[in-house]
Design a protein around this motif. Structure first.
Motif, PDB file in Angstrom:
ATOM      1  N   UNK A  81       0.907  -1.146  -0.088  1.00 52.00           N
ATOM      2  CA  UNK A  81       0.343  -0.276  -0.250  1.00 52.00           C
ATOM      3  C   UNK A  81       0.541   0.842   0.083  1.00 52.00           C
ATOM      4  N   UNK A  82       1.877   1.813   0.949  1.00 50.10           N
ATOM      5  CA  UNK A  82       2.963   2.404   0.613  1.00 50.10           C
ATOM      6  C   UNK A  82       3.095   2.710  -1.091  1.00 50.10           C
ATOM      7  N   UNK A  83       3.847   1.485  -1.578  1.00 46.04           N
ATOM      8  CA  UNK A  83       4.610   1.732  -2.269  1.00 46.04           C
ATOM      9  C   UNK A  83       3.568   2.750  -3.571  1.00 46.04           C
ATOM     10  N   UNK A  84       2.137   2.213  -3.146  1.00 47.89           N
ATOM     11  CA  UNK A  84       1.061   2.722  -4.530  1.00 47.89           C
ATOM     12  C   UNK A  84       0.938   4.286  -4.463  1.00 47.89           C
ATOM     13  N   UNK A 108      12.235 -14.970  -0.600  1.00 49.05           N
ATOM     14  CA  UNK A 108      11.613 -15.975  -0.911  1.00 49.05           C
ATOM     15  C   UNK A 108       9.533 -15.843  -1.779  1.00 49.05           C
ATOM     16  N   UNK A 109       9.390 -14.304  -1.430  1.00 49.75           N
ATOM     17  CA  UNK A 109       8.479 -13.551  -2.124  1.00 49.75           C
ATOM     18  C   UNK A 109       8.915 -13.039  -3.707  1.00 49.75           C
ATOM     19  N   UNK A 110       9.344 -13.446  -4.332  1.00 52.46           N
ATOM     20  CA  UNK A 110      10.218 -12.453  -5.583  1.00 52.46           C
ATOM     21  C   UNK A 110       9.471 -11.811  -6.001  1.00 52.46           C
ATOM     22  N   UNK A 111       7.612 -12.277  -6.663  1.00 53.91           N
ATOM     23  CA  UNK A 111       6.780 -11.785  -7.322  1.00 53.91           C
ATOM     24  C   UNK A 111       6.351 -10.255  -6.593  1.00 53.91           C
ATOM     25  N   UNK A 112       6.056 -10.701  -4.840  1.00 54.38           N
ATOM     26  CA  UNK A 112       6.079  -9.255  -4.420  1.00 54.38           C
ATOM     27  C   UNK A 112       6.783  -8.346  -4.037  1.00 54.38           C
ATOM     28  N   UNK A 113       8.104  -8.724  -4.717  1.00 53.48           N
ATOM     29  CA  UNK A 113       9.440  -7.186  -4.218  1.00 53.48           C
ATOM     30  C   UNK A 113       8.904  -6.410  -5.971  1.00 53.48           C
ATOM     31  N   UNK A 114       9.341  -7.386  -6.988  1.00 55.83           N
ATOM     32  CA  UNK A 114       8.708  -6.835  -8.043  1.00 55.83           C
ATOM     33  C   UNK A 114       7.368  -6.102  -8.366  1.00 55.83           C
ATOM     34  N   UNK A 115       6.088  -6.226  -7.589  1.00 53.19           N
ATOM     35  CA  UNK A 115       5.516  -5.980  -8.404  1.00 53.19           C
ATOM     36  C   UNK A 115       5.864  -4.060  -7.118  1.00 53.19           C
ATOM     37  N   UNK A 116       5.954  -4.559  -5.634  1.00 51.69           N
ATOM     38  CA  UNK A 116       5.997  -3.047  -4.457  1.00 51.69           C
ATOM     39  C   UNK A 116       6.851  -2.343  -5.633  1.00 51.69           C
ATOM     40  N   UNK A 117       8.171  -2.426  -6.003  1.00 48.08           N
ATOM     41  CA  UNK A 117       9.493  -2.075  -6.612  1.00 48.08           C
ATOM     42  C   UNK A 117       8.552  -0.803  -8.063  1.00 48.08           C
ATOM     43  N   UNK A 118       7.775  -1.971  -9.144  1.00 46.29           N
ATOM     44  CA  UNK A 118       7.586  -1.607  -9.937  1.00 46.29           C
ATOM     45  C   UNK A 118       6.455  -0.160  -9.593  1.00 46.29           C
ATOM     46  N   UNK A 119       6.021  -0.158  -8.288  1.00 49.69           N
ATOM     47  CA  UNK A 119       4.740   0.560  -8.269  1.00 49.69           C
ATOM     48  C   UNK A 119       6.073   1.790  -7.346  1.00 49.69           C
ATOM     49  N   UNK A 120       7.031   1.584  -7.252  1.00 49.15           N
ATOM     50  CA  UNK A 120       7.987   2.470  -6.637  1.00 49.15           C
ATOM     51  C   UNK A 120       8.883   3.305  -7.800  1.00 49.15           C
ATOM     52  N   UNK A 121       9.085   2.911  -8.627  1.00 48.29           N
ATOM     53  CA  UNK A 121       9.005   3.543 -10.184  1.00 48.29           C
ATOM     54  C   UNK A 121       8.297   4.663 -10.549  1.00 48.29           C
ATOM     55  N   UNK A 122       6.720   4.710  -9.963  1.00 47.28           N
ATOM     56  CA  UNK A 122       5.946   5.996 -10.890  1.00 47.28           C
ATOM     57  C   UNK A 122       5.746   6.095  -9.667  1.00 47.28           C
ATOM     58  N   UNK A 123       7.121   7.528  -7.987  1.00 49.10           N
ATOM     59  CA  UNK A 123       7.065   7.858  -7.316  1.00 49.10           C
ATOM     60  C   UNK A 123       7.243   9.292  -8.011  1.00 49.10           C
ATOM     61  N   UNK A 124       6.719  10.071  -7.021  1.00 49.31           N
ATOM     62  CA  UNK A 124       6.665  11.498  -7.512  1.00 49.31           C
ATOM     63  C   UNK A 124       8.688  12.577  -7.551  1.00 49.31           C
ATOM     64  N   UNK A 125       9.145  11.287  -7.029  1.00 50.09           N
ATOM     65  CA  UNK A 125      10.712  11.715  -6.692  1.00 50.09           C
ATOM     66  C   UNK A 125      11.561  10.839  -7.030  1.00 50.09           C
ATOM     67  N   UNK A 126      12.481  12.162  -7.685  1.00 53.89           N
ATOM     68  CA  UNK A 126      13.329  11.411  -8.875  1.00 53.89           C
ATOM     69  C   UNK A 126      14.098  10.348  -8.849  1.00 53.89           C
ATOM     70  N   UNK A 127      14.743  10.912  -7.820  1.00 58.57           N
ATOM     71  CA  UNK A 127      15.920   9.641  -7.023  1.00 58.57           C
ATOM     72  C   UNK A 127      15.235   8.537  -7.104  1.00 58.57           C
TER      73      UNK A 127
END
Length: 716
Positions: free
Chosen positions: A493-496, A519-538
């Motif tokens: 939820x935070x990653x979104x 242990x949960x690569x799919x879940x890590x992928x989903x969260x990291x993908x959402x974090x690539x849409x954050x408003x901060x460039x860094x």
């Protein structure tokens, strides 16, 4: 650095209260420059045997696995694939196969799936993990399936989202633990096992499902031949393995101690693991070498939890000052005396207890008061209590039996963390103990609100100085076998949230890579993908770099390509970022190098289809300046090794779909005519450009299949 607080003891807190948390003192946080080290505690703070993970707050692993540097970005310092292997090696050192484990291994090899059950406490989960790594094939990826689809995406998506045959990769090892967190309707989930087994067999994958005995009635008749019931392992051998792994010297005769008889006979495996840990703790706190028998005696006394002893001590001493000091000494074990003094006073202030009217010189001094609560003082620090593991029992008592004060306890922990006299290790211990109590009492939101508050930058704009403890608190929760799913869900939820505090976002990136991926690569992928849409460039850059690093594993790259190809919205606001991510992760060598496999990723039909689709979107929606460097990289890869020529057909097919054949050809022409290193380089570039032209002509029907390339004699 801002100036000291009025009393010279505390660092001020950020302005404003955290969401759903008590109001805290205002002001600005203290922050230093340079790198912030965020430790990862998997493997170092808990035992790994049995049906649950036992956390031990007093021992902290100082290994640092990810770093937030001075520019605010996370740098990954360790391959996450090694984390899972390290955990399994530690498990293997302690593991004793239970009865029927060998039979389960044989069944798994033949049938690709096993349903593992047995009485609670025999170590079902550990046995399942060892089954999946029985062949010690390090190329086989281990992955744990969620007990419900809400763990992965934050919303219930049905059985197909969990047992998705398309998500199974060749040779994959899957664990589905339904016993640790029983689903609401196990019968519905178990109904899809038979058809799923066909996919496992076709892809040479393996699945072990862990069930408790209450769930056996939900297993369908066609799946019952897959059931294997584990017996109780040799508990004496289990204890011995744990002691050896922890470096404890003992003789076989000492394990025949009558005090161990009842424990060896009936204790769950996790309890024996805890006993070994307590023996090690007793050894660490001893001022001199003690024989094993004395260490064991202290550990056995502590194993019962001291709950009755603490309750009796609290009952006999109703004084608020006594109880506040008792609780403070437990929270701050290992801290300096002045920290304990100020924290105890701070607790009474948070509880709005009136100040004492007598002069301080008329009261008992700190040494006398600490002795009264049975705290041990050595070298100016409260090193613990006279009884092993007593501090943990004190914390558990106050959090459990004073529920109406948990809000104030949370505010007090925040204020205590800001005491200037605390060291970084002190703060790590405090936050670990606090997180343990929040998990124990299921006060998830209390913990989440406080760590988010700690990640907020105050008016100074400096990075929060408690950021390392934010990572430690969340990591502690992720490592908990029963509570970990709640922390993964919260991180989802935070990653979104595109406006999530950027420092917290950077911590989440590190946690995804270090704590969730193994242990949960799919879940890590989903969260990291959402974090690539954050408003901060860094944040975007860090999340993209993390995905890029993980994509070195072909299985992760395959999943990432599938997500990008199937989730891109050509009219949405995230298309540009997704396309840039696609170009970043699709380095040509990853697609064309088999890396020990029978064939490269590019030879897989589905992967090639995704590549063509994504490249077509790139050519349609990105300016030439955005994709020309990547096209040049692909052309250079073919020039380096002509066996990579299938890369050219991907580009051509994508250009046809995007109606961009001419821009693609002109880009190749400019590349071929560009600055070459030598004459051989010029020839190779010319050859690749001609090959691309040939594929373009063939795709347009201008060159019959099998014709030579005489038409491409010149680039002029």
């Amino acid at each position: 650095m801002v100036g000291p607080a009025a009393d010279g003891t505390s660092a001020p807190a950020p302005t404003g209260p955290p969401p759903a948390a008590p109001a805290f003192d205002g002001g600005q946080e203290v922050a230093g420059d340079g790198a912030t080290l965020i430790g990862h505690n998997h493997g170092g703070t808990h035992q790994i045997y049995g049906d649950e993970v036992h956390h031990h707050a007093e021992l902290i692993n100082n290994g640092t696995l990810f770093v937030t540097s001075s520019d605010g970005r996370v740098r990954i310092s360790r391959d996450p694939r090694h984390i899972s292997r390290d955990h399994l090696r530690q498990l293997a050192d302690r593991f004793v196969p239970p009865p029927n484990h060998a039979w389960a291994a044989d069944q798994l090899a033949v049938k690709s799936m096993v349903l593992l059950t047995g009485p609670a406490g025999v170590g079902r989960r550990s046995a399942a993990q060892m089954l999946l790594h029985h062949d010690d094939d390090e190329r086989a990826r281990y992955r744990e399936l969620p007990a419900s689809s809400s763990e992965s995406e934050g919303a219930a998506l049905g059985l197909k989202a969990i047992l998705d045959p398309e998500a199974v990769q060749p040779g994959e090892r899957l664990l589905w633990d339904l016993a640790s967190r029983p689903p609401e309707d196990p019968a519905e989930l178990l109904s899809g096992l038979d058809s799923f087994r066909t996919e496992l067999r076709d892809r040479q994958a393996r699945l072990v499902v862990v069930l408790n005995e209450d769930q056996l009635s939900q297993v369908r008749d066609e799946s019952r031949p897959l059931l294997v019931t584990l017996g109780r392992p040799d508990a004496r051998a289990v204890l011995a393995n744990h002691l050896r792994a922890d470096g404890i010297a003992f003789s076989n005769a000492e394990l025949d101690d009558p005090r161990l008889s009842s424990h060896v006979k009936s204790d769950p495996m996790r309890q024996l693991a805890k006993l070994a840990q307590l023996v090690r703790d007793a050894q660490h706190r001893a001022s001199a070498d003690l024989p094993f028998g004395k260490l064991l005696g202290q550990a056995l006394e502590a194993l019962d939890g001291h709950g009755d002893d603490v309750a009796q001590q609290v009952r006999r001493n109703p004084s608020a000052h006594f109880r506040a000091l008792l609780l403070t000494a437990a929270l701050l074990e290992g801290a300096r005396l002045e920290s304990v003094h100020h924290a105890a006073a701070g607790l009474l202030t948070k509880l709005r207890y009136p100040p004492q009217e007598t002069h301080v010189l008329e009261r008992a001094d700190l040494a006398e008061r600490l002795a009264a609560v049975k705290a041990v003082v050595r070298d100016g620090r409260v090193t613990g209590f006279s009884t092993l593991a007593y501090g943990s029992a004190v914390l558990t008592h106050f959090w459990r039996y004073f529920p109406e004060l948990r809000r104030e306890f949370r505010a007090w922990v925040d204020a205590t963390m800001r005491l200037r006299s605390l060291t970084g290790r002190d703060r790590d211990l405090v936050v670990t103990r606090f997180a343990e109590q929040c998990i124990r009492t299921e006060d998830w939101e209390g913990l989440f609100s406080l760590v988010r508050y700690w990640a907020h930058r105050g008016e100074s704009g400096r990075p929060p100085f408690l950021l390392p403890q934010v990572g430690r608190a969340l990591d502690h929760g992720l490592a908990d076998q029963r509570a970990g799913w709640r922390f993964r869900q919260k991180i989802y939820h935070w990653s979104r949230d595109r406006e999530l505090p950027k420092d917290l976002a950077q911590v989440l990136i590190g946690l995804c890579v270090e704590a969730i991926v193994p242990d949960h690569p799919d879940q890590a992928l989903v969260r990291l993908h959402h974090l690539t849409r954050h408003q901060e460039d860094n944040v975007v850059a860090s999340a993209s770099d993390a995905l890029d690093a993980l994509a070195e594993d072909h299985r992760f790259l395959r999943r990432l390509l599938d997500r990008l190809a199937t989730r891109m919205d050509t009219s949405g606001p995230h298309l540009h970022g997704d396309l840039r991510l696609f170009l970043q992760v699709t380095a040509p060598d990853r697609l064309t190098d088999p890396r020990g496999r029978a064939r490269p990723l590019l030879a897989e039909t589905q992967v090639r289809r995704h590549l063509v689709h994504c490249w077509a979107l790139v050519l349609s929606h990105e300016p030439e300046s955005g994709w020309e460097p990547s096209v040049s990289d692909w052309l250079a890869a073919v020039a380096e090794d002509t066996r990579r020529e299938p890369l050219l057909t991907v580009l051509v097919d994508a250009a046809i779909n995007a109606k961009a054949l001419n821009p693609l050809y002109l880009t190749a022409r400019r590349w071929a005519l560009g600055r070459a290193v030598n004459a051989q380089d010029t020839a190779q570039r010319t050859h690749v450009a001609r090959a691309l032209h040939h594929h373009i002509n063939r795709a347009q029907g201008l060159c019959p299949l099998g014709a030579d390339r005489r038409a491409e004699e010149t680039l002029a």
